[in-house]
Design a protein around this motif. Structure first.
Motif, PDB file in Angstrom:
ATOM      1  N   THR A  86       0.809  -1.224   0.000  1.00 22.40           N
ATOM      2  CA  THR A  86       0.000   0.000   0.000  1.00 22.40           C
ATOM      3  C   THR A  86       0.841   1.272   0.000  1.00 22.40           C
ATOM      4  N   THR A  87       2.109   1.176   0.334  1.00 25.25           N
ATOM      5  CA  THR A  87       2.960   2.365   0.376  1.00 25.25           C
ATOM      6  C   THR A  87       3.142   2.940  -1.024  1.00 25.25           C
ATOM      7  N   SER A  88       2.944   4.244  -1.166  1.00 25.46           N
ATOM      8  CA  SER A  88       3.135   4.901  -2.457  1.00 25.46           C
ATOM      9  C   SER A  88       4.606   4.862  -2.846  1.00 25.46           C
ATOM     10  N   LEU A  89       4.873   4.614  -4.138  1.00 27.27           N
ATOM     11  CA  LEU A  89       6.254   4.571  -4.600  1.00 27.27           C
ATOM     12  C   LEU A  89       6.912   5.943  -4.558  1.00 27.27           C
ATOM     13  N   GLU A  90       6.131   7.000  -4.421  1.00 30.18           N
ATOM     14  CA  GLU A  90       6.708   8.337  -4.287  1.00 30.18           C
ATOM     15  C   GLU A  90       7.186   8.604  -2.867  1.00 30.18           C
ATOM     16  N   ASP A  91       6.849   7.697  -1.935  1.00 29.58           N
ATOM     17  CA  ASP A  91       7.225   7.880  -0.530  1.00 29.58           C
ATOM     18  C   ASP A  91       8.414   7.029  -0.122  1.00 29.58           C
ATOM     19  N   VAL A  92       9.055   6.363  -1.076  1.00 28.51           N
ATOM     20  CA  VAL A  92      10.227   5.537  -0.766  1.00 28.51           C
ATOM     21  C   VAL A  92      11.424   6.087  -1.524  1.00 28.51           C
ATOM     22  N   PRO A  93      12.645   5.740  -1.122  1.00 27.51           N
ATOM     23  CA  PRO A  93      13.833   6.232  -1.839  1.00 27.51           C
ATOM     24  C   PRO A  93      13.777   5.880  -3.314  1.00 27.51           C
ATOM     25  N   PRO A  94      14.380   6.717  -4.171  1.00 31.00           N
ATOM     26  CA  PRO A  94      14.248   6.552  -5.620  1.00 31.00           C
ATOM     27  C   PRO A  94      14.614   5.159  -6.140  1.00 31.00           C
ATOM     28  N   GLN A  95      15.766   4.619  -5.737  1.00 35.23           N
ATOM     29  CA  GLN A  95      16.143   3.304  -6.263  1.00 35.23           C
ATOM     30  C   GLN A  95      15.205   2.218  -5.752  1.00 35.23           C
ATOM     31  N   GLN A  96      14.714   2.370  -4.529  1.00 30.52           N
ATOM     32  CA  GLN A  96      13.740   1.406  -4.013  1.00 30.52           C
ATOM     33  C   GLN A  96      12.450   1.449  -4.823  1.00 30.52           C
ATOM     34  N   GLU A 156      11.036  13.758 -13.322  1.00 39.98           N
ATOM     35  CA  GLU A 156      10.426  15.035 -12.946  1.00 39.98           C
ATOM     36  C   GLU A 156      10.905  15.498 -11.583  1.00 39.98           C
ATOM     37  N   ARG A 157      11.201  14.545 -10.704  1.00 41.88           N
ATOM     38  CA  ARG A 157      11.651  14.885  -9.348  1.00 41.88           C
ATOM     39  C   ARG A 157      13.158  15.056  -9.266  1.00 41.88           C
ATOM     40  N   GLY A 158      13.844  14.902 -10.404  1.00 47.37           N
ATOM     41  CA  GLY A 158      15.276  15.179 -10.461  1.00 47.37           C
ATOM     42  C   GLY A 158      16.174  14.048 -10.029  1.00 47.37           C
ATOM     43  N   HIS A 159      15.677  12.813 -10.015  1.00 41.23           N
ATOM     44  CA  HIS A 159      16.492  11.669  -9.602  1.00 41.23           C
ATOM     45  C   HIS A 159      17.038  10.870 -10.778  1.00 41.23           C
ATOM     46  N   VAL A 160      16.363  10.937 -11.923  1.00 41.91           N
ATOM     47  CA  VAL A 160      16.783  10.211 -13.123  1.00 41.91           C
ATOM     48  C   VAL A 160      17.076  11.226 -14.212  1.00 41.91           C
ATOM     49  N   ARG A 161      18.139  10.999 -14.976  1.00 43.72           N
ATOM     50  CA  ARG A 161      18.549  11.931 -16.013  1.00 43.72           C
ATOM     51  C   ARG A 161      17.431  12.142 -17.037  1.00 43.72           C
ATOM     52  N   ASP A 162      17.331  13.358 -17.530  1.00 45.09           N
ATOM     53  CA  ASP A 162      16.279  13.705 -18.492  1.00 45.09           C
ATOM     54  C   ASP A 162      16.450  12.992 -19.823  1.00 45.09           C
ATOM     55  N   ASP A 163      17.680  12.595 -20.166  1.00 46.62           N
ATOM     56  CA  ASP A 163      17.912  11.982 -21.467  1.00 46.62           C
ATOM     57  C   ASP A 163      17.680  10.464 -21.459  1.00 46.62           C
ATOM     58  N   TRP A 200      20.459   1.344 -12.199  1.00 44.67           N
ATOM     59  CA  TRP A 200      20.407   2.621 -11.482  1.00 44.67           C
ATOM     60  C   TRP A 200      21.652   3.483 -11.667  1.00 44.67           C
ATOM     61  N   PRO A 201      22.861   2.967 -11.523  1.00 43.62           N
ATOM     62  CA  PRO A 201      24.025   3.849 -11.714  1.00 43.62           C
ATOM     63  C   PRO A 201      24.106   4.482 -13.097  1.00 43.62           C
ATOM     64  N   ALA A 202      23.490   3.835 -14.101  1.00 37.85           N
ATOM     65  CA  ALA A 202      23.564   4.348 -15.474  1.00 37.85           C
ATOM     66  C   ALA A 202      22.501   5.403 -15.764  1.00 37.85           C
ATOM     67  N   ILE A 203      21.428   5.450 -14.980  1.00 38.74           N
ATOM     68  CA  ILE A 203      20.336   6.365 -15.302  1.00 38.74           C
ATOM     69  C   ILE A 203      20.153   7.471 -14.266  1.00 38.74           C
ATOM     70  N   ALA A 204      20.714   7.289 -13.079  1.00 38.95           N
ATOM     71  CA  ALA A 204      20.481   8.276 -12.011  1.00 38.95           C
ATOM     72  C   ALA A 204      21.340   9.521 -12.221  1.00 38.95           C
ATOM     73  N   VAL A 205      20.837  10.645 -11.743  1.00 41.63           N
ATOM     74  CA  VAL A 205      21.650  11.866 -11.757  1.00 41.63           C
ATOM     75  C   VAL A 205      22.841  11.660 -10.845  1.00 41.63           C
ATOM     76  N   PRO A 206      23.958  12.368 -11.046  1.00 44.10           N
ATOM     77  CA  PRO A 206      25.184  12.088 -10.299  1.00 44.10           C
ATOM     78  C   PRO A 206      25.002  12.002  -8.785  1.00 44.10           C
ATOM     79  N   GLY A 207      24.173  12.846  -8.218  1.00 45.34           N
ATOM     80  CA  GLY A 207      24.010  12.831  -6.766  1.00 45.34           C
ATOM     81  C   GLY A 207      23.280  11.623  -6.232  1.00 45.34           C
ATOM     82  N   ASP A 208      22.503  10.941  -7.074  1.00 40.07           N
ATOM     83  CA  ASP A 208      21.711   9.780  -6.660  1.00 40.07           C
ATOM     84  C   ASP A 208      22.337   8.459  -7.085  1.00 40.07           C
ATOM     85  N   ALA A 209      23.343   8.509  -7.955  1.00 39.93           N
ATOM     86  CA  ALA A 209      23.858   7.280  -8.549  1.00 39.93           C
ATOM     87  C   ALA A 209      24.702   6.467  -7.573  1.00 39.93           C
ATOM     88  N   ALA A 210      25.238   7.088  -6.569  1.00 35.99           N
ATOM     89  CA  ALA A 210      26.155   6.383  -5.654  1.00 35.99           C
ATOM     90  C   ALA A 210      25.413   5.364  -4.819  1.00 35.99           C
TER      91      ALA A 210
END
Length: 210
Positions: A86-96, A156-163, A200-210
């Motif tokens: 039931t937990t919304s996917l917007e309420d968990v960490p991006p990679q999760q 849209e939330r800035g966790h995954v690269r726009d391209d 995830w490391p290939a698509i995440a923005v630099p700050g989230d990829a680690a």
């Protein structure tokens, strides 16, 4: 219609009320026959017998097995959605969120016989091409769009690269379940986590990829 409502058949959408328990018994019998017999060999008589009803009872609800199979697929996808956490996917960490969305791509998430069903449907492509088109519309695209939606939201939330091509990523992840099945791997055992950790490391923005 909400996910918690009883399944609606084609006949019900025409307005005449039916017994939801009887409808469900027929739907479940149909899904079992699809696995055991395949679409071409299954028949309304066997479905009626399995469900403990008469053939006219089935035909009062569905004009033929094509419409019945369409509703059986819709029933299965609604049942799968009802089993999600039931937990919304917007309420968990991006990679999760990505990992959980990939899990929901699994054709066997709700139905352990789903790979057999998919194989049966693909085998019908020459005899009944509209059947595979229906399967794509009712059982494939809704699952793949779930992952596409999560990836778009993460963009849209800035966790995954726009391209990042969310359609290609989603298609790759969906196909991975079929590849694992064909390679005799335990397709559900940790596959979503492995896919997520690889992608995830290939698509995440630099700050989230680690």
């Amino acid at each position: 219609m909400s996910d918690t409502d009883a399944p609606q058949t084609s006949a019900q959408r025409g307005g005449r009320p039916r017994d939801p328990e009887l409808d469900e018994a027929i739907i479940i019998a149909t899904r079992r026959r699809l696995v055991e017999d395949g679409y071409s060999r299954m028949n309304i008589g066997d479905i009626a017998t399995d469900a403990g009803v008469t053939r006219p009872t089935v035909y009062r609800r569905w004009p033929g097995k094509f419409d019945l199979v369409m509703d059986a697929l819709d029933w299965g996808f609604r049942a799968q959605r009802n089993s999600y956490p039931t937990t919304s996917l917007e309420d968990v960490p991006p990679q999760q969120a990505l990992t959980e969305a990939i899990k929901r791509l699994d054709p066997c998430y709700f139905n352990p016989d789903a790979m057999v069903l998919m194989g049966n449907f693909m085998a019908e492509v020459r005899r009944t091409p509209e059947l595979l088109a229906m399967v794509c519309e009712h059982a494939v695209e809704p699952r793949v769009r779930l992952l596409e939606g999560v990836l778009s939201s993460l963009q849209e939330r800035g966790h995954v690269r726009d391209d990042v091509d969310v359609r290609t990523i989603s298609t790759m992840c969906f196909g991975a379940y079929f590849a694992a099945f064909l390679r005799n791997d335990d397709h559900a055992d940790g596959l979503a986590e492995r896919l997520s950790s690889t992608i995830w490391p290939a698509i995440a923005v630099p700050g989230d990829a680690a």
